[in-house]
Design an enzyme around this catalytic site. Structure first.
Site, PDB file in Angstrom:
ATOM      1  N   SER A 145     -24.425  -1.046 -11.655  1.00 15.01           N
ATOM      2  CA  SER A 145     -23.076  -1.538 -11.355  1.00 15.01           C
ATOM      3  C   SER A 145     -22.591  -2.638 -12.298  1.00 15.01           C
ATOM      4  O   SER A 145     -21.914  -3.575 -11.868  1.00 15.01           O
ATOM      5  CB  SER A 145     -22.977  -1.984  -9.893  1.00 15.01           C
ATOM      6  OG  SER A 145     -23.247  -0.891  -9.027  1.00 15.01           O
ATOM      7  N   GLU A 183     -32.890   8.375 -11.536  1.00 14.11           N
ATOM      8  CA  GLU A 183     -32.434   9.673 -11.019  1.00 14.11           C
ATOM      9  C   GLU A 183     -33.381  10.798 -11.463  1.00 14.11           C
ATOM     10  O   GLU A 183     -33.608  11.758 -10.728  1.00 14.11           O
ATOM     11  CB  GLU A 183     -30.987   9.937 -11.487  1.00 14.11           C
ATOM     12  CG  GLU A 183     -30.016   9.034 -10.729  1.00 14.11           C
ATOM     13  CD  GLU A 183     -28.775   8.616 -11.501  1.00 14.11           C
ATOM     14  OE1 GLU A 183     -28.457   9.232 -12.535  1.00 14.11           O
ATOM     15  OE2 GLU A 183     -28.119   7.647 -11.068  1.00 14.11           O
ATOM     16  N   LYS A 222     -24.184  10.173 -17.617  1.00  6.63           N
ATOM     17  CA  LYS A 222     -24.794  11.049 -16.600  1.00  6.63           C
ATOM     18  C   LYS A 222     -24.163  12.455 -16.685  1.00  6.63           C
ATOM     19  O   LYS A 222     -23.751  12.878 -17.760  1.00  6.63           O
ATOM     20  CB  LYS A 222     -24.666  10.437 -15.207  1.00  6.63           C
ATOM     21  CG  LYS A 222     -25.216   9.007 -15.189  1.00  6.63           C
ATOM     22  CD  LYS A 222     -25.365   8.434 -13.817  1.00  6.63           C
ATOM     23  CE  LYS A 222     -25.894   7.002 -13.929  1.00  6.63           C
ATOM     24  NZ  LYS A 222     -26.191   6.400 -12.646  1.00  6.63           N
TER      25      LYS A 222
HETATM   26  P1  PGA Z   1     -24.013   2.445 -12.671  1.00  3.20           P
HETATM   27  O1  PGA Z   1     -25.264   3.281 -13.287  1.00  3.20           O
HETATM   28  O2  PGA Z   1     -23.545   1.524 -13.749  1.00  3.20           O
HETATM   29  O3  PGA Z   1     -23.019   3.487 -12.304  1.00  3.20           O
HETATM   30  O4  PGA Z   1     -24.553   1.694 -11.492  1.00  3.20           O
HETATM   31  C1  PGA Z   1     -26.195   2.651 -14.122  1.00  3.20           C
HETATM   32  C2  PGA Z   1     -27.259   3.643 -14.508  1.00  3.20           C
HETATM   33  O5  PGA Z   1     -27.709   4.413 -13.636  1.00  3.20           O
HETATM   34  O6  PGA Z   1     -27.677   3.703 -15.683  1.00  3.20           O
END
Ligand code: PGA
Length: 253
Positions: free
Chosen positions: A215, A99, A11
């Site tokens: 997660s 997102e 990200k």
């Molecule tokens: P996360 O994000 O492992 O921090 O929950 C996963 C993703 O959005 O690809």
């Protein structure tokens, strides 16, 4: 056997110095990969070249962009084209992360377009789908995800769909520390495979890698990945810590 994939999604995290440190930490760790057990690193655009260079001699570690433009080239200030990615040695692109859908209003039609130009450029789309909490609470997740697949992927022919990796990421599990249970992940991934089977037949469905995201951590990856339809994970937060991500890689089937 279809490909098992540990995909990191950094990200918009880490500055250049930190990114270089994480890349070299990952490059010096030991994990066993092969043609059917691969790692994909989706780093921010400014670090793509560094990532490609660091892993140039790692045949089973691939670099991904987290997004691409829906336009091929031209006067689109701030956009990054699939040709640019291709010329850098990038091989995968995350398309339709929740997102991007939520904050940048990318809809199913635009994502269909991005999938098309990604495939035309010879890159592999990691197509993200997944429902929000209210949809899950109303028990409408299957219809919702089926529609995302239909509107953004199922116009492809069988040859093209075979190039796509799908990542199911329930929005309520992303960055919340609230993982879907292994059973919820398996159920949805089996449902997605069934949708592909209905559209393209069993052979294509069997070959499609479908990942779970939301997660995923070093301590829950094994339980998730053991399920027959879970072909690995798309990992956000835990991919920013080398030791965590390595233990996720080592949990692949
Ligand atoms: P996360 O994000 O492992 O921090 O929950 C996963 C993703 O959005 O690809």
């Amino acid at each position: 056997m279809r490909k098992q994939i540990a995909a990191a999604n950094w990200k918009m995290n880490l500055n250049y110095v930190q990114a270089k440190q994480l890349l070299s930490a990952l490059a010096s760790e030991t994990y066993s990969l092969n043609h059917n057990r691969i790692v994909v690193l989706a780093v921010p655009f400014p670090y793509l070249h560094e990532a490609v260079t660091t892993f140039a001699n790692y045949p089973y570690v691939f670099v991904a962009a987290q997004n691409c433009s829906d336009k091929k080239q031209g006067a689109y200030t701030g956009e990054v084209s699939v040709d640019m990615l291709n010329s850098l040695g990038v091989e995968f692109v995350i398309i339709g992360h929740s997102e991007r859908r939520e904050y940048y209003h990318e809809d199913n039609a635009m994502l269909a377009n991005k999938v098309n130009i990604t495939i035309e450029a010879g890159l592999v789309p990691i197509f993200c789908c997944g429902e929000s909490l209210p949809i899950r609470e109303a028990n409408q997740q299957n219809e919702f995800v089926a529609n995302q697949l239909k509107e953004s992927l199922f116009h492809l022919d069988a040859q093209a769909i075979e190039r796509v990796v799908i990542a199911y990421e329930p929005i309520w599990a992303i960055g919340t520390g609230k993982t879907a249970t292994a059973e919820q992940a398996q159920d949805m991934l089996a449902f997605i495979r069934q949708q592909i089977q209905q559209q393209y037949g069993a052979e294509v469905a069997e070959k499609t890698s479908i990942l779970y995201g939301g997660s995923v951590k070093g301590n829950n990856a094994l339980e998730l990945f053991t399920n027959s339809d879970v072909d690995g994970g798309l990992v956000g937060g835990a991919s920013l810590v080398a030791s965590e991500f390595v233990s996720i890689i080592n949990s692949l089937k």
